[in-house]
Write a protein that holds these residues in place. Structure first.
Motif, PDB file in Angstrom:
ATOM      1  N   ILE A 468       0.855  -1.264   0.262  1.00  0.00           N
ATOM      2  CA  ILE A 468      -0.031   0.069  -0.094  1.00  0.00           C
ATOM      3  C   ILE A 468       0.829   1.123   0.007  1.00  0.00           C
ATOM      4  O   ILE A 468       1.757   1.310   0.923  1.00  0.00           O
ATOM      5  N   ALA A 469       0.720   2.143  -0.953  1.00  0.00           N
ATOM      6  CA  ALA A 469       1.764   3.268  -1.191  1.00  0.00           C
ATOM      7  C   ALA A 469       0.926   4.448  -1.410  1.00  0.00           C
ATOM      8  O   ALA A 469       0.081   4.471  -2.128  1.00  0.00           O
ATOM      9  N   ASN A 470       1.488   5.529  -0.910  1.00  0.00           N
ATOM     10  CA  ASN A 470       0.855   6.971  -1.404  1.00  0.00           C
ATOM     11  C   ASN A 470       1.813   7.800  -0.844  1.00  0.00           C
ATOM     12  O   ASN A 470       2.685   7.780   0.275  1.00  0.00           O
ATOM     13  N   GLY A 471       2.220   8.893  -1.652  1.00  0.00           N
ATOM     14  CA  GLY A 471       2.706  10.188  -1.244  1.00  0.00           C
ATOM     15  C   GLY A 471       4.640   9.743  -1.083  1.00  0.00           C
ATOM     16  O   GLY A 471       5.265  10.294  -0.252  1.00  0.00           O
ATOM     17  N   CYS A 472       5.027   8.494  -2.043  1.00  0.00           N
ATOM     18  CA  CYS A 472       6.398   7.973  -1.832  1.00  0.00           C
ATOM     19  C   CYS A 472       6.652   7.364  -3.191  1.00  0.00           C
ATOM     20  O   CYS A 472       6.020   7.237  -4.001  1.00  0.00           O
ATOM     21  N   ALA A 473       8.167   7.274  -3.061  1.00  0.00           N
ATOM     22  CA  ALA A 473       8.727   6.572  -4.377  1.00  0.00           C
ATOM     23  C   ALA A 473       9.333   5.461  -3.424  1.00  0.00           C
ATOM     24  O   ALA A 473      10.118   5.405  -2.733  1.00  0.00           O
ATOM     25  N   VAL A 474       9.188   4.163  -4.085  1.00  0.00           N
ATOM     26  CA  VAL A 474       9.560   2.979  -3.672  1.00  0.00           C
ATOM     27  C   VAL A 474      10.748   2.304  -4.422  1.00  0.00           C
ATOM     28  O   VAL A 474      10.420   2.219  -5.638  1.00  0.00           O
ATOM     29  N   PHE A 475      11.884   1.949  -3.742  1.00  0.00           N
ATOM     30  CA  PHE A 475      12.854   1.252  -4.503  1.00  0.00           C
ATOM     31  C   PHE A 475      13.411  -0.115  -3.916  1.00  0.00           C
ATOM     32  O   PHE A 475      14.001  -0.149  -2.924  1.00  0.00           O
ATOM     33  N   PRO A 476      12.995  -1.122  -4.716  1.00  0.00           N
ATOM     34  CA  PRO A 476      13.274  -2.410  -4.292  1.00  0.00           C
ATOM     35  C   PRO A 476      14.689  -2.761  -4.407  1.00  0.00           C
ATOM     36  O   PRO A 476      15.349  -2.052  -5.191  1.00  0.00           O
ATOM     37  N   PHE A 477      15.075  -3.501  -3.215  1.00  0.00           N
ATOM     38  CA  PHE A 477      16.607  -3.732  -3.517  1.00  0.00           C
ATOM     39  C   PHE A 477      16.972  -5.352  -3.122  1.00  0.00           C
ATOM     40  O   PHE A 477      16.121  -5.919  -2.356  1.00  0.00           O
ATOM     41  N   SER A 478      18.009  -5.746  -3.245  1.00  0.00           N
ATOM     42  CA  SER A 478      18.606  -6.968  -2.822  1.00  0.00           C
ATOM     43  C   SER A 478      19.494  -7.041  -1.574  1.00  0.00           C
ATOM     44  O   SER A 478      20.045  -6.023  -1.299  1.00  0.00           O
ATOM     45  N   ALA A 479      18.984  -7.728  -0.563  1.00  0.00           N
ATOM     46  CA  ALA A 479      19.368  -7.849   0.867  1.00  0.00           C
ATOM     47  C   ALA A 479      20.379  -9.001   0.729  1.00  0.00           C
ATOM     48  O   ALA A 479      21.005  -9.494   2.060  1.00  0.00           O
ATOM     49  N   ASN A 480      20.496  -9.791  -0.371  1.00  0.00           N
ATOM     50  CA  ASN A 480      21.557 -10.900  -0.244  1.00  0.00           C
ATOM     51  C   ASN A 480      22.655 -10.491  -0.942  1.00  0.00           C
ATOM     52  O   ASN A 480      22.689 -10.353  -2.343  1.00  0.00           O
ATOM     53  N   PRO A 481      23.941 -10.439  -0.192  1.00  0.00           N
ATOM     54  CA  PRO A 481      25.168 -10.094  -0.720  1.00  0.00           C
ATOM     55  C   PRO A 481      25.541 -11.033  -2.225  1.00  0.00           C
ATOM     56  O   PRO A 481      26.257 -10.726  -2.779  1.00  0.00           O
ATOM     57  N   ALA A 482      25.263 -11.999  -2.009  1.00  0.00           N
ATOM     58  CA  ALA A 482      25.637 -13.474  -3.122  1.00  0.00           C
ATOM     59  C   ALA A 482      24.788 -12.972  -4.331  1.00  0.00           C
ATOM     60  O   ALA A 482      25.029 -13.435  -5.259  1.00  0.00           O
ATOM     61  N   LYS A 483      23.772 -12.205  -4.155  1.00  0.00           N
ATOM     62  CA  LYS A 483      22.945 -11.982  -5.417  1.00  0.00           C
ATOM     63  C   LYS A 483      22.436 -10.239  -5.398  1.00  0.00           C
ATOM     64  O   LYS A 483      21.186 -10.001  -4.710  1.00  0.00           O
ATOM     65  N   PRO A 484      23.490  -9.681  -5.322  1.00  0.00           N
ATOM     66  CA  PRO A 484      23.322  -8.155  -5.238  1.00  0.00           C
ATOM     67  C   PRO A 484      22.444  -7.428  -6.079  1.00  0.00           C
ATOM     68  O   PRO A 484      22.086  -6.200  -5.966  1.00  0.00           O
ATOM     69  N   ASN A 485      21.935  -7.823  -7.377  1.00  0.00           N
ATOM     70  CA  ASN A 485      21.077  -7.365  -8.299  1.00  0.00           C
ATOM     71  C   ASN A 485      19.688  -7.904  -8.506  1.00  0.00           C
ATOM     72  O   ASN A 485      19.406  -8.897  -7.887  1.00  0.00           O
ATOM     73  N   VAL A 486      19.051  -6.875  -8.495  1.00  0.00           N
ATOM     74  CA  VAL A 486      17.279  -7.422  -8.361  1.00  0.00           C
ATOM     75  C   VAL A 486      16.561  -6.799  -9.533  1.00  0.00           C
ATOM     76  O   VAL A 486      16.837  -5.645 -10.014  1.00  0.00           O
ATOM     77  N   ASP A 487      15.859  -7.497 -10.165  1.00  0.00           N
ATOM     78  CA  ASP A 487      14.823  -7.090 -11.180  1.00  0.00           C
ATOM     79  C   ASP A 487      13.422  -7.417 -10.721  1.00  0.00           C
ATOM     80  O   ASP A 487      13.125  -7.939  -9.824  1.00  0.00           O
ATOM     81  N   ILE A 488      12.529  -6.303 -11.371  1.00  0.00           N
ATOM     82  CA  ILE A 488      11.121  -6.352 -11.026  1.00  0.00           C
ATOM     83  C   ILE A 488      10.666  -7.394 -11.945  1.00  0.00           C
ATOM     84  O   ILE A 488      10.646  -7.248 -13.343  1.00  0.00           O
TER      85      ILE A 488
END
Length: 531
Positions: A468-488
């Protein structure tokens, strides 16, 4: 055991065990005295997507003559709630309402010998509050056993009646016992009887309890306990905190007797609410009330009170919430302001604190401009336009309806780290981590016109989330150092219909490159991490 019990103090249960969050509104004090007056208020609650209302039920109306009970208004309110498919939390306005005895019956108010008034000043049954605009003030004594017995008897009869008419359908799911209790004008009562009790020895089991529970105490209360005598009178044991602790001990003990009388008949969850201390001296706010600084006293003296609930009209909303989740106390906010932080705060307390419920006070006026007195009471800050802007009712309805549609998902995640939230009022807490993935939520950005941002994130599976989002910008990221890249892998707008996700729009391209939201939006996102 009843369905409406607190399960591990995480949420309420209704309708044969269904977890329930009270997305509620509290009416103005006098609104629920008339079923006719209430009818359009129920309609507004439905329009706002609420699933429950908090409604005062007053001692003066149900026992107009001693021993003569009239539960017509209780029955009418229950019937209205059922017609509108809503639940009720009844607020028992007995001996106390805002530290005064407004709603006690006339036969109680007029018998000052039997039902003693509190002596804020020795020998005086009424006074003027020097620290509160000179307001005329009187209240019933928290030391008067006859008052407590009469109050408890009336409450017991009400609970007996509610059980008789509602145990099967369970429309009433929560009871607030009294309203903002305590004593104004002084930290304790000053009658001869009060003085004698204050000079007498503190019950030793209570002293021992306080000594072993200093870890959660407010700093000055903890210091008083640690530096005080291990036995003796109240001043010797509790020092500078003695008068407020004395009042809290007796107010909490009084209310526990009332709550116990009702629970013996029909053990619904019971709550006590408080007028915040706001860092002031005891007596300017109701001394002895269940403020967080004396929660240890209340937990000892009032075991039949399941929830201690803050009424929040101050700017430091999140800080107050933090104070009321100590000692495993579940968060419930029965009163709060109707300005434009109401919607974001609703989402935040569900997502961050896993609250039992949230209710703007006087919700009938939601969306209406504030008067000068409203602005004062609701803590308007002229430097913050959100605090002086009424809540948009369409957006508030969206928040309620969306949370309601997600109820099974939300309550399943209560008590876990799979449900988190961020809010503009806490910009330093803008990151949420869920296993291998996280979300950074930014709200004070030039690309955002809104300043009332909020974001709730619920982890459905290891790589799938609802937001649930409003009044914001959301940035997903990886929290796994072995897999530092993330795609949607996928991003959808949508809604829930009868528990099933219904996509309304598949997002990609620009809408994925920058996840920016200027209106309340429900999203489903799937992520992929790689090296």
């Amino acid at each position: 055991m009843l369905n409406q019990v607190l399960q591990r103090k995480e949420h309420l249960l209704v309708d044969q065990g269904r977890p329930f969050i009270m997305l509620a509104g509290e009416v103005h004090n006098s609104s629920s005295s008339s079923a006719e007056y209430m009818e359009p208020i129920w309609e507004k609650a439905v329009k706002l997507g609420m699933n429950s209302l908090l409604l005062p039920v007053t001692w003066e109306m149900i026992e107009p003559e001693e021993g003569v009970f009239d539960f017509l208004i209780v029955d009418e309110l229950i019937a209205q709630a059922r017609r509108h498919e809503m639940k009720i939390g009844f607020l028992w306005f007995g001996a106390w309402k805002n530290a005064q005895c407004y709603y006690a019956p006339s036969w109680v108010k007029t018998d000052l010998e039997r039902f003693k008034r509190a002596e804020v000043e020795k020998g005086r049954n009424k006074t003027n509050l020097k620290d509160f605009h000179g307001m005329s003030y009187t209240t019933l004594s928290y030391l008067c056993e006859a008052t407590c017995m009469a109050d408890a008897l009336a409450f017991r009869e009400m609970m007996l009646h509610i059980k008789k008419v509602d145990e099967k359908e369970q429309t009433v799911i929560l009871i607030q016992v009294e309203n903002e209790p305590g004593l104004q004008g002084a930290a304790r009562e000053h009658s001869d009887a009060a003085d004698a009790l204050f000079e007498a020895n503190v019950p030793q089991p209570f002293v021992d309890y306080m000594i072993t529970h200093t870890g959660t105490m407010a700093p000055d209360v903890r210091q008083a306990v640690e530096n005080g005598a291990k036995s003796g009178n109240w001043q010797a044991v509790f020092g500078d905190a003695a008068e407020e602790v004395f009042s809290a001990y007796h107010v909490a003990s009084y209310i526990d007797k009332v709550a116990a009388a009702g629970k013996e008949i029909y053990p619904l969850p019971m709550m006590s609410n408080c007028w915040l201390d706001k860092g002031q001296k005891a007596g300017k706010y109701p001394s002895g009330g269940p403020v967080s600084r004396v929660m240890e006293v209340w937990k000892y003296c009032a075991p039949n009170v399941d929830v201690i609930a803050p009424d929040i009209y101050v700017q430091n909303f999140c800080g107050v919430c933090d104070e009321y989740v100590k000692m495993d106390n579940p968060l419930f906010i029965p009163e709060t302001a109707t300005h434009s932080y109401a919607g974001p705060r609703l989402v935040y307390v569900v997502g961050h604190y896993h609250a039992l419920g949230f209710a703007p006070f006087g919700f009938e006026d939601l969306g209406e401009p504030f008067t000068a007195i409203d602005s004062y009471l609701f803590g308007v800050d002229i430097s913050d336009p959100m605090l002086k802007t009424p809540q948009n009712i369409e957006e508030y309805a969206w928040y309620n309806k969306t949370l309601n549609s997600m109820m099974p998902l939300l309550t399943e995640k209560y008590g876990t780290s799979d449900l988190q939230a961020a809010i503009v009022e806490r910009p330093e807490q803008d990151t949420m981590v869920f296993g291998e993935y996280g979300f950074k939520v930014m709200m004070n950005l030039p690309i955002l016109t809104r300043k009332d941002g909020v974001c709730l994130v619920l982890k459905k599976t290891a790589d799938e989330f609802y937001l649930i989002a409003n009044g914001c910008a959301v940035f997903p990221f990886s929290a796994n150092p072995a897999k530092p890249n993330v795609d949607i892998l996928s991003l959808e707008e949508g809604r829930f219909e009868q528990g099933n996700w219904k996509m309304t729009r598949r997002l990609n391209g620009d809408e994925v490159a920058i996840m920016r939201y200027e209106k309340p939006t429900l999203l489903k996102i799937k992520l992929f991490g790689y090296q």
